[in-house]
Design a protein around this motif. Sequence first.
Motif, PDB file in Angstrom:
ATOM      1  N   GLY A  25     -10.633 -68.454  28.052  1.00  0.00           N
ATOM      2  CA  GLY A  25     -11.607 -69.371  27.616  1.00  0.00           C
ATOM      3  C   GLY A  25     -12.672 -68.764  26.667  1.00  0.00           C
ATOM      4  O   GLY A  25     -13.166 -69.490  25.495  1.00  0.00           O
ATOM      5  N   PHE A  76      -9.477 -70.651   9.323  1.00  0.00           N
ATOM      6  CA  PHE A  76      -8.431 -69.996  10.390  1.00  0.00           C
ATOM      7  C   PHE A  76      -8.283 -68.518   9.811  1.00  0.00           C
ATOM      8  O   PHE A  76      -8.444 -67.528  10.960  1.00  0.00           O
ATOM      9  N   MET A 116     -11.425 -76.651  20.712  1.00  0.00           N
ATOM     10  CA  MET A 116     -11.792 -75.359  21.464  1.00  0.00           C
ATOM     11  C   MET A 116     -12.956 -75.204  22.301  1.00  0.00           C
ATOM     12  O   MET A 116     -12.754 -74.395  23.339  1.00  0.00           O
ATOM     13  N   MET A 117     -14.151 -75.628  21.890  1.00  0.00           N
ATOM     14  CA  MET A 117     -15.439 -75.480  22.673  1.00  0.00           C
ATOM     15  C   MET A 117     -15.082 -76.305  23.923  1.00  0.00           C
ATOM     16  O   MET A 117     -15.639 -75.908  24.803  1.00  0.00           O
ATOM     17  N   PHE A 177     -11.408 -68.965  23.155  1.00  0.00           N
ATOM     18  CA  PHE A 177     -11.394 -70.205  22.509  1.00  0.00           C
ATOM     19  C   PHE A 177     -12.990 -70.289  22.001  1.00  0.00           C
ATOM     20  O   PHE A 177     -13.123 -71.216  21.003  1.00  0.00           O
ATOM     21  N   VAL A 178     -13.899 -70.311  22.838  1.00  0.00           N
ATOM     22  CA  VAL A 178     -15.069 -70.667  22.632  1.00  0.00           C
ATOM     23  C   VAL A 178     -15.633 -69.730  21.423  1.00  0.00           C
ATOM     24  O   VAL A 178     -16.213 -70.079  20.360  1.00  0.00           O
ATOM     25  N   ILE A 220      -5.494 -73.686  28.475  1.00  0.00           N
ATOM     26  CA  ILE A 220      -6.354 -73.908  27.611  1.00  0.00           C
ATOM     27  C   ILE A 220      -5.883 -74.648  26.280  1.00  0.00           C
ATOM     28  O   ILE A 220      -6.718 -75.623  25.955  1.00  0.00           O
ATOM     29  N   LEU A 221      -4.669 -74.364  25.927  1.00  0.00           N
ATOM     30  CA  LEU A 221      -4.157 -75.042  24.376  1.00  0.00           C
ATOM     31  C   LEU A 221      -3.968 -76.481  25.045  1.00  0.00           C
ATOM     32  O   LEU A 221      -4.275 -77.230  24.080  1.00  0.00           O
ATOM     33  N   ILE A 242     -11.227 -79.380  10.768  1.00  0.00           N
ATOM     34  CA  ILE A 242     -11.917 -78.121  11.237  1.00  0.00           C
ATOM     35  C   ILE A 242     -12.843 -78.220  12.355  1.00  0.00           C
ATOM     36  O   ILE A 242     -13.076 -77.842  13.492  1.00  0.00           O
ATOM     37  N   GLU A 243     -13.705 -79.597  12.082  1.00  0.00           N
ATOM     38  CA  GLU A 243     -14.735 -79.929  13.225  1.00  0.00           C
ATOM     39  C   GLU A 243     -13.781 -80.307  14.660  1.00  0.00           C
ATOM     40  O   GLU A 243     -14.352 -79.952  15.464  1.00  0.00           O
ATOM     41  N   MET A 245     -10.860 -79.305  15.628  1.00  0.00           N
ATOM     42  CA  MET A 245     -10.445 -78.206  16.132  1.00  0.00           C
ATOM     43  C   MET A 245     -11.623 -77.560  16.962  1.00  0.00           C
ATOM     44  O   MET A 245     -11.260 -77.015  17.973  1.00  0.00           O
ATOM     45  N   ALA A 246     -12.669 -77.170  16.162  1.00  0.00           N
ATOM     46  CA  ALA A 246     -13.704 -76.663  16.892  1.00  0.00           C
ATOM     47  C   ALA A 246     -14.193 -77.329  18.130  1.00  0.00           C
ATOM     48  O   ALA A 246     -14.291 -76.729  19.209  1.00  0.00           O
ATOM     49  N   THR A 247     -14.152 -78.580  18.213  1.00  0.00           N
ATOM     50  CA  THR A 247     -14.660 -79.390  19.199  1.00  0.00           C
ATOM     51  C   THR A 247     -13.709 -79.254  20.341  1.00  0.00           C
ATOM     52  O   THR A 247     -13.940 -78.906  21.726  1.00  0.00           O
ATOM     53  N   MET A 301     -15.701 -71.042  13.737  1.00  0.00           N
ATOM     54  CA  MET A 301     -15.490 -72.198  12.822  1.00  0.00           C
ATOM     55  C   MET A 301     -16.844 -72.999  12.470  1.00  0.00           C
ATOM     56  O   MET A 301     -17.049 -73.273  11.351  1.00  0.00           O
ATOM     57  N   ARG A 302     -17.555 -73.006  13.755  1.00  0.00           N
ATOM     58  CA  ARG A 302     -18.690 -73.928  13.434  1.00  0.00           C
ATOM     59  C   ARG A 302     -19.705 -73.314  12.456  1.00  0.00           C
ATOM     60  O   ARG A 302     -20.333 -74.055  11.960  1.00  0.00           O
ATOM     61  N   MET A 336      -6.043 -79.372  22.855  1.00  0.00           N
ATOM     62  CA  MET A 336      -5.248 -80.357  22.135  1.00  0.00           C
ATOM     63  C   MET A 336      -5.493 -81.938  22.758  1.00  0.00           C
ATOM     64  O   MET A 336      -5.731 -82.488  21.640  1.00  0.00           O
ATOM     65  N   ALA A 355     -14.399 -71.389  18.342  1.00  0.00           N
ATOM     66  CA  ALA A 355     -15.083 -72.529  17.945  1.00  0.00           C
ATOM     67  C   ALA A 355     -16.163 -72.027  17.264  1.00  0.00           C
ATOM     68  O   ALA A 355     -16.700 -72.746  16.453  1.00  0.00           O
ATOM     69  N   THR A 405     -12.748 -76.526  26.068  1.00  0.00           N
ATOM     70  CA  THR A 405     -12.084 -75.806  26.985  1.00  0.00           C
ATOM     71  C   THR A 405     -12.936 -75.153  28.024  1.00  0.00           C
ATOM     72  O   THR A 405     -12.632 -74.694  29.158  1.00  0.00           O
ATOM     73  N   VAL A 406     -14.363 -74.973  27.534  1.00  0.00           N
ATOM     74  CA  VAL A 406     -14.969 -73.859  28.411  1.00  0.00           C
ATOM     75  C   VAL A 406     -15.204 -74.226  29.835  1.00  0.00           C
ATOM     76  O   VAL A 406     -15.006 -73.637  30.927  1.00  0.00           O
ATOM     77  N   VAL A 423      -8.321 -76.447   5.250  1.00  0.00           N
ATOM     78  CA  VAL A 423      -8.149 -76.075   6.967  1.00  0.00           C
ATOM     79  C   VAL A 423      -7.742 -74.665   7.113  1.00  0.00           C
ATOM     80  O   VAL A 423      -8.415 -74.032   8.212  1.00  0.00           O
TER      81      VAL A 423
END
Lengths: 670, 670
Positions: free
Chosen positions: A499, A638, B371-372, A502-503, B593-594, B364-365, B367-369, A509-510, B598, A506, B374-375, A634
Amino acid sequence: MEPLILKIIILMAGVLALGFVGYLVATILRESEGTEKMKEISLAIRQGAMAFLRREFITLAAFTVVVFIVLAIFIEPKPLVAIAYVCGTSTSALAGWLGMNIATKANARTANATIGSWAKGLKIAFSSGAVMGFCVVGLGLLGLSIIAFIWEDSHVWLGFAFGASSVALFLRVGGGIYTKSADVGADLVGKVEKGIPEDDARNPAVIADNVGDNVGDVAGMGSDLYESYVSAIAASMVLGVVVLGSVKGMFLPLLLSAVGIVVSIIGALSVRPKEVEANFEKQVAKAHAAMNTGVYVSNILMIIASFFIIRSFVGGLGLFWALISGLLAGFLIGQATEYFTSAEHAPTKKIARAAQNGAAVTIIEGMATGMMSTVIPVLLVAIATVLAYIFGGLLGIAIAAMGMLVNLGMLLAMDCYGPIADNSAGIAQMAGLGKEVRERCEALDAVGNTTAALGKGFAIASAALASLAWLATYFAVAKIDVASLTNVGVIAGVLIGGGLTFVFSALAMRGVGDGSFAIVNEVRRQFREIKGLMEGTAKPDYVSCVDIATKKALKAMVLPGILVLLVPLALGFTLGPEAVAGLLVGALVTGFILAVMMANAGGAWDNAKKYIEAGNLGGKGSDTHKAAVIGDTVGDPFKDTAGPSLNILIKLVGKVAVIFGPVFIMLVPL
Amino acid sequence: MEPLILKIIILMAGVLALGFVGYLVATILRESEGTEKMKEISLAIRQGAMAFLRREFITLAAFTVVVFIVLAIFIEPKPLVAIAYVCGTSTSALAGWLGMNIATKANARTANATIGSWAKGLKIAFSSGAVMGFCVVGLGLLGLSIIAFIWEDSHVWLGFAFGASSVALFLRVGGGIYTKSADVGADLVGKVEKGIPEDDARNPAVIADNVGDNVGDVAGMGSDLYESYVSAIAASMVLGVVVLGSVKGMFLPLLLSAVGIVVSIIGALSVRPKEVEANFEKQVAKAHAAMNTGVYVSNILMIIASFFIIRSFVGGLGLFWALISGLLAGFLIGQATEYFTSAEHAPTKKIARAAQNGAAVTIIEGMATGMMSTVIPVLLVAIATVLAYIFGGLLGIAIAAMGMLVNLGMLLAMDCYGPIADNSAGIAQMAGLGKEVRERCEALDAVGNTTAALGKGFAIASAALASLAWLATYFAVAKIDVASLTNVGVIAGVLIGGGLTFVFSALAMRGVGDGSFAIVNEVRRQFREIKGLMEGTAKPDYVSCVDIATKKALKAMVLPGILVLLVPLALGFTLGPEAVAGLLVGALVTGFILAVMMANAGGAWDNAKKYIEAGNLGGKGSDTHKAAVIGDTVGDPFKDTAGPSLNILIKLVGKVAVIFGPVFIMLVPL
C-alpha cells in the motif's frame, strides 16, 4: 596484503576518480560556449539549476539537522552514526552539485562543438556525463572508506549510507516532481495554447524545463545511484564482517570498488567516437557503438580482476559467481528494456499502431506493454538473487548488488550524457543555430533517449538488488533468524508495504499535477502582463517559473518523505521487527515491479510518438500523432517522477529499518 | 446438537435458498415482457448470452476432463478429489447458467414494469439479481455439505472448491474479456465512426454489448463470489477440523452459512421500494435506501445469530470477533469505494475538473486517484487479518473471510441488480419506449452503477481474505511451519508472484485489445456488405458478433489460464513448498492492490464522465467531455476485465498450491 597497503590502494582509487574528474572538467572548460545568445541561455539554465539546488539544499540541511539530532540521541554508537550520516549527506550533495554544475556548463559547449564536428560534440557531452559518474564513485568510495578506516564499526558505516538516502529523497523525488511540473506546464501553455514550438525562448517556462532535465536526469539520477552504490558496498561490508571476519569482510568490497573505478576510467577513455558524414541513423549507430565499447571494456576487465581479487581474498570462487550474477542481470535487464522501449522493436511499434484508434487505445496498449515488460526484470532479479545466495549466502546477495554497480563510473557517464545532449539540442533551437547543427544535436539527443531508458532500467534493477541487500543486512542487524509468512504480523507488513508503494506513487503524480497547474497559471500571467512577450520584444521572467516549480516540488515531498520514515517505525513499534521485514518485502515487490512498468510504459509511449514524428503512420500533426502525444504526456510522470521515486522508496524503507532495527528488538513484539 | 440434526438443518437451508429462487422466478415470469419489439430484443440478448455460455461450457468441459484425469492420477484420496472437483465445477456452472437465464428474462420485464410503476421495475430487477445470489449460496452450501457429509476428508472438500475456481476462471476472466471487446468494438464503430447513439438497434454489436453486461457482471461476478464463498467455508472447515476437532470444525462453518442464508432471505424480503414521483435524484436515493435496509437487516441478524452459535459451539467468543472483523472490513471497504468512485465526493469531481486540461491530465489524475484509493482497503484487510489472527489464529483468518461472505445471498442480489437495470435501460432505448420510461430506467441504471462499484470493491476484498484463508490452509496442508523471508526461495517466490500478477493483467488487457479489433472489423464489414443497414431497412447479423467476441475471449484465456496453473507447480518442484508460499503472498499483495486501483480508477473515470454528462463543466459534447470519455474508455478494461481477473488469479494460485501441496512436500526442496 597489509591493511595499510590496502587502505592506501583504496583511497588512491577514490583520489584517482576525482583526478579524472579534474581532467575532464579541464577539457570541457577549454571549449568555447559559442555565441552571446548561447552563453546567455546556458547561463540562465545554470542559474536556474543552481537556484533549484540552493533551495533544495537549504531544506535538506534543516532535515539533516533534525535527523542528526534523532540519531545522536537514540542510535548507538552515539554520536558516531549521526556524524557518519552527515558525511553521507554532504558527499552526496557535493557530487550532485559538481555534476550539475559541469552539466550546465557543458550544454552550450556541446552545441557549439557540434558546429564543427559531430564527434566532438558527442565527446564533450559524454565527458560531462562522466564528471557526474566519477564524482559519484570517487566521493562515494572515499567517503565510505575514510569513515570505515576511522571507525571500524558497521553501525557507523550504515549511518553514512543513510545519509546518501536523504539526498536521493530530495534530488530524485523532488527533482522528479520539479522536472515534470516544468515540462508539462511549459507544454500546456506554450505548445497547446500559444502554438509556439518546443524550446522557444519566448516561453517563460522554457528555462525551467531545461533546468528540469539537469535536475531530474543528472542530479536526481546521480543521487539515486550514489545511494545504490554506497548501499551495495556498505551492505557487503556489514555482511562481509559477519561472514569473512572483520578485516577481509571490510576490505573486499572496498577493494572491488577501487578496481571498479580503475576499469571504469579505462572504459570511459575507450569511448572514442569517429567522425561520420551527416546521416542521422549512421551517427546514432556510431555513437551507440562507441559507448558500448566502453561498457564492454570495463565489464570484461572487471570480471578478470574480480576473479583474482576474490580468489586471493576468500580462497573459493563463490562470491565471484555471485558478483557475476549481478553484473549479468544488470546487463540483460538493459537489453530487455531496450527491446520493450525502442521503436525498432515490436512492442513500441504496436503502441504506435494502436494510436491509429485513438488516445484511449494508445493508453491501454502502453499500460499492457509496461506490465508485460516486467516479466524479464523480475525473473532476472529473482534468478540472480537465488544464484547469489547459493554461491554466497546473504553476503552473496549484497555482492550481486555490487556486481551490478561496480562499474558505475562508466555506466553513469552514459546515463548522464542524455540530458546534456538534450539541453544542447534545446540551446541549438533557442539560439537559432542552423538546420544542420540542430539535426546533429538531435542525433546526439536521440542517442541520449536510448541511454536514458537503459539507465532507468538499470537504476531500478540496482535499487531492487540494493534493497535486497538491505533486507539481508536488516536480518543481521536486527538479529532476525526467522520472519515467517505464517506470522500474521509479517503478512500485515507485506500488505502495508504494498500500500505504501501505491500511495507514494500517487503522491508523486499528484505533485506533478499541482506543480504543472501552478506553472500554467504563471506562464499565462506573464503572457498577459508582460507587453511584447509574444512578439519577442520583451523578455520573460524565467526565474519565477524555476522558483515556483522548486517550491511546489519541495512541498509535494513532505508527505511521502514523512510516510517513508514513519511507517517502518510505526510498524516496528506495534507489530515488531518481523513485520518490518514484511514491510520491506512488500514495498520491494510492488515498488520494483511498478517502477519497471512505469519506466517502460513511459519510454515506449515516448518512442512511439517519436516513431510517428519520424514520418510513420501519418507523421506529425495527424490524429494518430495527437493520440501518441497524449500517451507520451501520461508517460512523462510515470517514467520521470513516480517510477524513479520508487527506487528511493524501496531503498529508504530498508535503511530506516536497518538503522532503527536495534531499537525494535529491545521492545517486545505483539 | 446431534450431527444428524445439524446435517438436516444445513441441507434444509440450502434447499430453502433454492426454494426462494423458485419463488422469485415465479414472480418474475408472471410479468409481461412488453411489446413484440421488446420480446424480440430480449430474446436476442438471451440467445446471445446462452450462445456465449454454451461455447464457454464446451471448452470448460474439456478442461474439466483434463484436470479430472490429472487429479485422479496424482492427488490422494484418489479419485475422490477428482470427483469433488467435478461437483464443484458443475454446481458453479449451474448457478451461472440459472442466474444468467433469469437475468436475461428479467430485463424486458423490468423495462415493461417501469412503464406502470418505477418501484415495480426496481423490485423485478432486484428479484432477478437475488436469483443469482441465492443460486450461488444455495448450490454452494448444498454441494459442499453433501460432499462433506459423504466424505469426511478435508482433501476432498478442497477438490470441490478447486472446481469452483475453474468456472470462475472461464466466466470471470473470459467474461471480462468478452464484455469489453464487445463494448469497445460497438462504441468505436457505432458511436465514433457512424455517429449512431448508444444501444442503437442498427449496430451489429449492440446485442453482443448487452450480452456482455450479463456475461461479465452476472455470470462473471456470480462465479467469482461463488468461488470466494465456497473457499471461505471450505478453508474454515479444513482449519476448523485441525483446531476444533473433526465434528465441530466441520459443522461450525456450514451452520454459520446456513444461518447466513436464512438472514439473507429475510434481508432480501425487506427490500421494499416505495413509489416516488418522477424525480431522478429522489428515485435513486429511495432505491439506495431500500437496498441498504436489506443489508442492515441481514447484517444485524447475522451478528446476533453468530454470537449464539459460536458461543454454544466453541465456548469462547474469539471466533465471533474474528467473524465481526471480516464483516466490518467488508462493510467499510464498501464505504471507501463509494467515497473514491462516486461523483458526489471530491476525488471523482477532481478528475472531472482535470478533464478541462485534456485527456492526458484526466488519465494521470485517475491513475493517482486509483492508487491513492488502495490505502483504506489495504489497511482494513491488514487490520482485519491481524485481529482475526489474535482472536482465532489461522482459523480466525478463514472465519473472517466467512464474516465478509456469510450474507452473500443479499449482497450478490444487490450487485447483480446492476446489469439487469442496465439492460432494461438498453431495451427501453432500442424498443423506442417513451422519454419518461427511459428516464425511469436510467434512474434504475444509475443505482446499479453504484451497487456495481460497491460489488467490485467487495469482490476484491473478499477475494483477498479468501486467498489469505487459502494461504493458511496451504500451511496446514503442506505441513509448513515456517516460510521465512530469510529464505531466498521465499523471496524469489514473492517476486515471481508479483510478476505473475502484472503479466496476467497485461494478457487480459491485450485480450480486450485483440477482441475489440475483431469486433470493429466485423461491424465495419456488416455496414459495408448489408444493404440498408444504416437506413434501418435491413437487419444486422447480431449472432456473428457474439460469436467472434466469445471465440476471442476463449483464445485470450489460454495463456493466463496455463500460467496460473503451471507457475505454482514449477516453483514448487524447483524451489520447494516455501517458495510457493512466497508466490501466494507476492501474487496476493500485488493482485489485491492492483485490482483495487484498477476498479476504483475505472469507476471514478466512469462517474466523472457521467458527472460532466449531467451538465457540469460544459456538459456533453464539450472538449472536457471528450477528455472524460477517453478516461472512461481506458477505465473499462481496468475495472471490468483486468481488475476482476486478478480476484481469480489470487484465489486460484492458492488453490493450486493447496491441492498440489502434499505432492511438493514429498520432494526435497532446493
